[in-house]
Structure formats: structure tokens, C-alpha cells
Design a protein around this motif. Structure first.
Motif, PDB file in Angstrom:
ATOM      1  N   ASN A 147       0.837  -1.199   0.000  1.00  0.00           N
ATOM      2  CA  ASN A 147       0.000   0.000   0.000  1.00  0.00           C
ATOM      3  C   ASN A 147       0.876   1.254   0.000  1.00  0.00           C
ATOM      4  O   ASN A 147       0.623   2.210   0.698  1.00  0.00           O
ATOM      5  N   TYR A 148       1.919   1.236  -0.828  1.00  0.00           N
ATOM      6  CA  TYR A 148       2.743   2.418  -1.023  1.00  0.00           C
ATOM      7  C   TYR A 148       3.127   2.547  -2.490  1.00  0.00           C
ATOM      8  O   TYR A 148       3.034   1.589  -3.263  1.00  0.00           O
ATOM      9  N   ALA A 149       3.562   3.752  -2.860  1.00  0.00           N
ATOM     10  CA  ALA A 149       4.062   4.013  -4.206  1.00  0.00           C
ATOM     11  C   ALA A 149       5.500   4.470  -4.101  1.00  0.00           C
ATOM     12  O   ALA A 149       5.876   5.170  -3.158  1.00  0.00           O
ATOM     13  N   ILE A 150       6.326   4.098  -5.052  1.00  0.00           N
ATOM     14  CA  ILE A 150       7.718   4.503  -5.100  1.00  0.00           C
ATOM     15  C   ILE A 150       7.806   5.824  -5.855  1.00  0.00           C
ATOM     16  O   ILE A 150       7.150   6.009  -6.875  1.00  0.00           O
ATOM     17  N   VAL A 151       8.615   6.756  -5.343  1.00  0.00           N
ATOM     18  CA  VAL A 151       8.778   8.056  -5.989  1.00  0.00           C
ATOM     19  C   VAL A 151       9.939   7.952  -6.976  1.00  0.00           C
ATOM     20  O   VAL A 151      11.055   7.610  -6.612  1.00  0.00           O
ATOM     21  N   ILE A 152       9.638   8.249  -8.237  1.00  0.00           N
ATOM     22  CA  ILE A 152      10.573   8.036  -9.350  1.00  0.00           C
ATOM     23  C   ILE A 152      10.965   9.377  -9.957  1.00  0.00           C
ATOM     24  O   ILE A 152      10.148  10.275 -10.074  1.00  0.00           O
ATOM     25  N   ASN A 153      12.217   9.493 -10.376  1.00  0.00           N
ATOM     26  CA  ASN A 153      12.710  10.730 -10.973  1.00  0.00           C
ATOM     27  C   ASN A 153      12.875  10.640 -12.486  1.00  0.00           C
ATOM     28  O   ASN A 153      13.759  11.231 -13.044  1.00  0.00           O
ATOM     29  N   GLY A 154      12.088   9.895 -13.155  1.00  0.00           N
ATOM     30  CA  GLY A 154      12.191   9.861 -14.603  1.00  0.00           C
ATOM     31  C   GLY A 154      11.899   8.489 -15.153  1.00  0.00           C
ATOM     32  O   GLY A 154      11.738   7.534 -14.420  1.00  0.00           O
ATOM     33  N   ARG A 155      11.845   8.409 -16.472  1.00  0.00           N
ATOM     34  CA  ARG A 155      11.545   7.141 -17.102  1.00  0.00           C
ATOM     35  C   ARG A 155      12.288   7.066 -18.425  1.00  0.00           C
ATOM     36  O   ARG A 155      12.417   8.062 -19.124  1.00  0.00           O
ATOM     37  N   SER A 156      12.766   5.893 -18.731  1.00  0.00           N
ATOM     38  CA  SER A 156      13.406   5.656 -20.014  1.00  0.00           C
ATOM     39  C   SER A 156      12.615   4.541 -20.687  1.00  0.00           C
ATOM     40  O   SER A 156      12.698   3.387 -20.299  1.00  0.00           O
ATOM     41  N   GLY A 157      11.800   4.898 -21.655  1.00  0.00           N
ATOM     42  CA  GLY A 157      10.900   3.921 -22.265  1.00  0.00           C
ATOM     43  C   GLY A 157       9.871   3.487 -21.240  1.00  0.00           C
ATOM     44  O   GLY A 157       9.147   4.301 -20.700  1.00  0.00           O
ATOM     45  N   THR A 158       9.836   2.195 -20.947  1.00  0.00           N
ATOM     46  CA  THR A 158       8.875   1.693 -19.968  1.00  0.00           C
ATOM     47  C   THR A 158       9.550   1.359 -18.637  1.00  0.00           C
ATOM     48  O   THR A 158       8.953   0.744 -17.773  1.00  0.00           O
ATOM     49  N   THR A 159      10.825   1.769 -18.470  1.00  0.00           N
ATOM     50  CA  THR A 159      11.557   1.448 -17.249  1.00  0.00           C
ATOM     51  C   THR A 159      11.811   2.701 -16.434  1.00  0.00           C
ATOM     52  O   THR A 159      12.263   3.717 -16.973  1.00  0.00           O
ATOM     53  N   GLU A 160      11.523   2.647 -15.136  1.00  0.00           N
ATOM     54  CA  GLU A 160      11.819   3.774 -14.261  1.00  0.00           C
ATOM     55  C   GLU A 160      13.332   3.940 -14.197  1.00  0.00           C
ATOM     56  O   GLU A 160      14.067   2.965 -14.069  1.00  0.00           O
ATOM     57  N   SER A 161      13.819   5.183 -14.258  1.00  0.00           N
ATOM     58  CA  SER A 161      15.259   5.391 -14.378  1.00  0.00           C
ATOM     59  C   SER A 161      15.967   5.639 -13.060  1.00  0.00           C
ATOM     60  O   SER A 161      17.128   5.302 -12.929  1.00  0.00           O
ATOM     61  N   SER A 162      15.342   6.279 -12.080  1.00  0.00           N
ATOM     62  CA  SER A 162      16.027   6.488 -10.804  1.00  0.00           C
ATOM     63  C   SER A 162      15.024   6.735  -9.689  1.00  0.00           C
ATOM     64  O   SER A 162      14.003   7.373  -9.890  1.00  0.00           O
ATOM     65  N   PHE A 163      15.350   6.229  -8.528  1.00  0.00           N
ATOM     66  CA  PHE A 163      14.509   6.433  -7.355  1.00  0.00           C
ATOM     67  C   PHE A 163      14.982   7.678  -6.613  1.00  0.00           C
ATOM     68  O   PHE A 163      16.179   7.965  -6.574  1.00  0.00           O
ATOM     69  N   ILE A 164      14.069   8.405  -5.992  1.00  0.00           N
ATOM     70  CA  ILE A 164      14.443   9.537  -5.145  1.00  0.00           C
ATOM     71  C   ILE A 164      14.994   8.971  -3.834  1.00  0.00           C
ATOM     72  O   ILE A 164      14.338   8.165  -3.174  1.00  0.00           O
ATOM     73  N   THR A 165      16.192   9.412  -3.434  1.00  0.00           N
ATOM     74  CA  THR A 165      16.825   8.830  -2.252  1.00  0.00           C
ATOM     75  C   THR A 165      17.407   9.857  -1.286  1.00  0.00           C
ATOM     76  O   THR A 165      17.857   9.488  -0.223  1.00  0.00           O
ATOM     77  N   SER A 166      17.459  11.128  -1.619  1.00  0.00           N
ATOM     78  CA  SER A 166      18.096  12.113  -0.740  1.00  0.00           C
ATOM     79  C   SER A 166      17.259  12.405   0.495  1.00  0.00           C
ATOM     80  O   SER A 166      16.106  11.999   0.593  1.00  0.00           O
ATOM     81  N   SER A 167      17.854  13.157   1.445  1.00  0.00           N
ATOM     82  CA  SER A 167      17.118  13.508   2.661  1.00  0.00           C
ATOM     83  C   SER A 167      15.960  14.444   2.333  1.00  0.00           C
ATOM     84  O   SER A 167      15.956  15.128   1.317  1.00  0.00           O
ATOM     85  N   ILE A 168      14.983  14.467   3.212  1.00  0.00           N
ATOM     86  CA  ILE A 168      13.779  15.266   3.006  1.00  0.00           C
ATOM     87  C   ILE A 168      13.990  16.649   3.603  1.00  0.00           C
ATOM     88  O   ILE A 168      14.335  16.789   4.771  1.00  0.00           O
ATOM     89  N   THR A 169      13.789  17.681   2.796  1.00  0.00           N
ATOM     90  CA  THR A 169      13.977  19.053   3.256  1.00  0.00           C
ATOM     91  C   THR A 169      12.731  19.569   3.952  1.00  0.00           C
ATOM     92  O   THR A 169      11.622  19.072   3.735  1.00  0.00           O
ATOM     93  N   GLY A 170      12.915  20.603   4.782  1.00  0.00           N
ATOM     94  CA  GLY A 170      11.807  21.168   5.539  1.00  0.00           C
ATOM     95  C   GLY A 170      10.767  21.862   4.694  1.00  0.00           C
ATOM     96  O   GLY A 170       9.635  22.049   5.120  1.00  0.00           O
TER      97      GLY A 170
END
Length: 183
Positions: A147-170
């Protein structure tokens, strides 16, 4: 029992909710499409609220936002959600890739239902601020009964290209929508 009347133009006026027997619904067709088909039967509709938060795939979560709100509509097993997260105030200690957590229904593990090979439900960001390295922010729901969704920073064709991983800003602000199949 519900009290109702029919006016001259065919409208039904109700003084209470209509309650159907278990397993029954509204049939919108004059004739069935085929024997045994119920494609025009509305037997499962729900609207409500949910409270999204961000968690890390490894550890940590943030629930203390200045504002966080989500709404959902469920029709049959299709769930459509919208959400808004604003200003967590401090770094959360979230480690691993970001997840928008707390979706109102567990996602189905049906294969090949949408983005990519391993992701079947997803959505897009309508507004974001304070999210690291975003050029195309999207959300993908894993094909693993979660019951969660992964936050993605882009897509190349039908493949997600990178996951968001940095710290969360205020000053983080994320508003988006997703659609997925529930179990």
C-alpha cells in the motif's frame, strides 16, 4: 425501508439512502451484454480520505507535515487517489528510496498492469518543491501487494530510471495523483 416518489419526468425523489441486499447493485442496462455478464453493474463504489506520509525503503518515516491530506475514489477494484504533503519541518532520517505510504487499499499483485515490467500502477506529480533532482517526477506502485508508491525521478521507455533517495527538506511540497488496481 426507504420512502420515495416518482415525479412526472421520471426522476426518483428519496428521503433516505437506498440499501441493496448483499451482492446486489445497480444495473444500468436494459438488456445484458451477454449471458452472465455484469459489466454494467455498479456494486462497489466508495469515496473517502487517507493520510499519506513518506517512508524510506530501508528505514524511517515522516508523518509530521504541516499539511497532509489524501482523497480516494474506489470503483470496483480500481482505486484513484490524490494527495498533498507540505513542510515536514525537519530532516526525517528516512533512508533508502522514498515511498508515498499509507495508500487506502492494498495493491493487487496482478502482472503487467502498467508502467514497466515490475510496476503496474502509477501516477504523476502535479506540483513539487524541495524534491531532489526532479525533471520528471512520477509514482509507481510495485507489483507486490503493497500500500505504497515509489517516488521516481524519470523514465526511459517503460523502465523507471532512478529512485528519489536524498534527505527530506523542511520545505518539501508534493501534490500528485495515482491510479491502481486493489486486491
Amino acid at each position: 425501508t426507504s420512502v420515495f416518489s416518482v415525479t412526472h419526468n421520471g426522476r426518483i425523489n428519496l428521503s433516505e439512502n437506498i440499501v441493496f441486499a448483499s451482492g446486489q447493485g445497480l444495473d444500468f442496462s436494459a438488456t445484458a451484454d451477454a449471458t452472465g455478464m455484469s459489466s454494467e453493474l455498479l456494486d462497489d463504489y466508495e469515496e473517502g480520505y487517507w493520510f499519506p506520509y513518506i517512508s524510506g525503503s530501508t528505514s524511517g518515516s515522516v508523518t509530521g507535515f504541516t499539511e497532509r491530506m489524501g482523497t480516494y475514489t474506489k470503483i470496483g477494484n480500481r482505486v484513484m487517489v490524490e494527495f498533498y504533503l507540505a513542510n515536514p519541518g525537519t530532516n526525517s532520517g528516512v533512508s533508502g528510496y522514498w515511498r508515498i505510504d499509507g495508500l487506502p487499499y492494498v495493491a493487487s499483485s496482478l502482472p503487467n498492469q502498467g508502467y514497466g515490467t515490475n510496476y503496474y500502477g502509477g501516477g504523476a506529480s502535479h506540483w513539487d518543491r524541495g524534491v531532489p533532482y526532479t525533471d520528471f517526477l512520477s509514482f509507481s506502485i510495485p507489483q507486490s501487494a503493497t500500500n505504497y508508491a515509489i517516488v521516481i525521478n524519470g523514465r526511459s521507455g517503460t523502465t523507471e530510471s532512478s529512485f528519489i533517495t536524498s534527505s527530506i527538506t523542511g520545505n518539501l511540497l508534493v501534490r500528485g495523483s495515482m491510479s491502481y488496481i486493489a486486491t
